[in-house]
Design an enzyme around this catalytic site. Structure first.
Site, PDB file in Angstrom:
ATOM      1  N   THR A  48       0.821  -1.215   0.000  1.00 21.69           N
ATOM      2  CA  THR A  48       0.000   0.000   0.000  1.00 21.69           C
ATOM      3  C   THR A  48       0.850   1.258   0.000  1.00 21.69           C
ATOM      4  O   THR A  48       0.630   2.176  -0.798  1.00 21.69           O
ATOM      5  CB  THR A  48      -0.922   0.015   1.230  1.00 21.69           C
ATOM      6  N   TYR A 111     -12.974  -4.325  -3.079  1.00 23.50           N
ATOM      7  CA  TYR A 111     -14.101  -3.953  -3.945  1.00 23.50           C
ATOM      8  C   TYR A 111     -15.099  -5.100  -4.106  1.00 23.50           C
ATOM      9  O   TYR A 111     -16.232  -4.997  -3.650  1.00 23.50           O
ATOM     10  CB  TYR A 111     -13.659  -3.431  -5.329  1.00 23.50           C
ATOM     11  N   TYR A 137      -2.738 -10.070   4.626  1.00 24.00           N
ATOM     12  CA  TYR A 137      -2.805  -8.642   4.982  1.00 24.00           C
ATOM     13  C   TYR A 137      -4.271  -8.285   5.174  1.00 24.00           C
ATOM     14  O   TYR A 137      -5.058  -8.295   4.237  1.00 24.00           O
ATOM     15  CB  TYR A 137      -2.159  -7.804   3.881  1.00 24.00           C
ATOM     16  N   ARG A 142      -9.503  -0.366   4.069  1.00 25.78           N
ATOM     17  CA  ARG A 142      -9.233  -0.183   2.645  1.00 25.78           C
ATOM     18  C   ARG A 142      -9.979  -1.186   1.765  1.00 25.78           C
ATOM     19  O   ARG A 142     -10.324  -0.877   0.635  1.00 25.78           O
ATOM     20  CB  ARG A 142      -7.728  -0.296   2.364  1.00 25.78           C
ATOM     21  N   LYS A 165      -0.356  -9.662   8.547  1.00 25.72           N
ATOM     22  CA  LYS A 165      -0.194  -8.255   8.887  1.00 25.72           C
ATOM     23  C   LYS A 165      -1.581  -7.777   9.284  1.00 25.72           C
ATOM     24  O   LYS A 165      -2.466  -7.641   8.445  1.00 25.72           O
ATOM     25  CB  LYS A 165       0.332  -7.449   7.701  1.00 25.72           C
ATOM     26  N   ILE A 207       4.912  -4.303  10.371  1.00 26.04           N
ATOM     27  CA  ILE A 207       5.198  -3.863   9.011  1.00 26.04           C
ATOM     28  C   ILE A 207       4.805  -2.398   8.992  1.00 26.04           C
ATOM     29  O   ILE A 207       3.630  -2.055   9.086  1.00 26.04           O
ATOM     30  CB  ILE A 207       4.457  -4.705   7.969  1.00 26.04           C
TER      31      ILE A 207
END
Length: 300
Positions: A48, A111, A137, A142, A165, A207
Site C-alpha cells: 500500500t 471492492y 494482509y 481499505r 499483517k 510492518i
C-alpha cells in the site's frame, strides 16, 4: 512451528517517483541502503505504501526484481502480490517468486470483497500454487472485508500461510486470533500506533510506515520489547505517537511521502488519485518532523 520470516520492524517502503510520475529505481536503491543501514529488519516492496494499486504490472515486477537485487540478501524482501482477482494474484506471486523474494504479502480482496469462505478459497488457491511463505494482509478500512479469528485458524493450517499483517485495529480480535492459532500463525502489527499492544499479545513485530522516516526507532521499539525492556519499548511507542498520527493525517502514503520530501529524500509525487497535503496538514507534519530533528538534507 513455522519459520518466522522476520522479527522486528519491516519497512513498508515507498516507491520513489520522478517529477513526471515514473518510477525512480535509482532513488529506490539508495533508499533501500538507507533503510538497511538504519536498522530495518525487512523490506516490504510494492504494498500500500508503495502505491502498488497504481503501478503497472511491468513496474510492479521491475520494482520487485530491483529490490531483491539491491538488498542482496542483507534482509528479507517481501513482495506485495495481493489482488481482488485470484488468478492475477497467483500470476504476480509466481513472478515475484521467480524474482527471488523471501515471502509474499497478500491483501484481502478489495471492492468485490467476498465471504469468509471466499477468503479461505482465495488464499488457499494462491498458497497451493507458490513455494513461498505468505503473509496475509488484513486491512478492512481499505478493502471492506475483515478476516475473522476462526478464518485465520482455518488458513493457518496451510503450510505456506505463515503470518498476518493485522491492521483491523481490533485488539480483542487479535487476541482471539493469537489464542486460536498459536505458533501456526505469526502476527505482525499493521498499525504503527499499536506495535507494543500487539507485541504484548505475542506479535513478532510490525510492518511499518513509520520505518520510512525512523527505521532505527521502529526497530528499537521491537528490539527493546524482545530484550525484556518492556518499559523502554513502551516509552518509545508513546514518544512517537504524535509523529505516527501525523504520518496518517490523511490517506497513506500521502503524508509519509511528503515527510520524506521534507527530509530531503526527494521521493517525488504520489500518483493520482492521491494528491498533495493541504497547507494545514503539511504544517502539522513539518512541526512533528522538526520535533524529532528529522528535517535534515539526507540525499537528493
Amino acid at each position: 512451528m513455522k519459520n518466522t520470516i522476520f522479527t522486528g520492524a519491516a519497512v513498508a517502503i515507498v516507491t520513489p517517483m520522478h517529477a513526471d510520475g515514473t518510477v525512480d529505481l535509482d532513488k529506490l536503491g539508495r533508499f533501500i541502503d538507507f533503510q538497511i543501514q538504519g536498522g530495518t529488519d525487512a523490506i516490504v516492496i510494492c504494498a500500500t505504501t508503495g502505491e502498488s494499486s497504481t503501478l503497472t504490472h511491468e513496474e510492479h515486477i521491475e520494482a520487485i526484481r530491483y529490490a531483491v537485487q539491491k538488498t542482496a540478501g542483507r534482509v528479507p524482501v517481501i513482495a506485495g502480490t495481493g489482488s481482488n482477482d485470484t488468478a492475477y494474484a497467483v500470476k504476480l506471486s509466481l513472478e515475484a517468486q521467480k524474482a527471488g523474494v523471501d515471502a509474499l504479502l497478500c491483501v484481502t480482496p478489495y471492492y468485490n470483497k467476498t465471504s469468509q469462505a471466499g477468503l479461505v478459497a482465495h488464499f488457499t488457491y494462491i498458497a497451493d500454487r507458490v513455494d513461498l511463505p505468505i503473509i496475509l494482509y488484513n486491512v478492512p478500512s481499505r478493502t471492506g472485508v475483515n478476516i475473522k479469528p476462526e478464518t485465520y485458524l482455518t488458513l493457518s493450517k496451510h503450510p505456506n500461510i505463515v503470518a498476518t499483517k493485522e491492521a483491523n485495529g481490533d485488539i480483542t480480535s487479535v487476541a482471539r486470533t493469537a489464542a486460536l492459532c498459536g505458533d501456526d500463525l505469526a502476527i505482525y502489527s499493521g498499525n504503527d500506533d499499536q506495535i507494543v499492544p500487539l507485541l504484548s499479545l505475542g506479535a513478532k513485530g510490525v510492518i511499518s510506515v513509520l520505518s520510512n522516516v525512523m527505521p532505527q526507532k521502529a526497530h528499537d521499539i521491537c528490539a527493546r520489547y524482545f530484550a525484556g525492556d518492556v518499559e523502554g519499548s513502551r516509552r518509545l511507542q508513546l514518544e512517537l505517537i504524535s509523529l505516527i498520527d501525523a504520518l496518517f493525517i490523511t490517506v497513506n502514503p500521502i503524508p509519509v511521502k511528503a515527510a520524506l520530501n521534507l527530509m530531503g529524500f526527494d521521493m517525488g509525487p504520489c500518483r493520482l488519485p492521491l494528491t498533495d497535503l493541504s497547507e494545514q496538514e503539511e504544517s502539522i507534519l513539518k512541526a512533528e518532523l522538526e520535533k524529532h530533528h528529522l528535517l535534515q538534507k539526507v540525499f537528493s
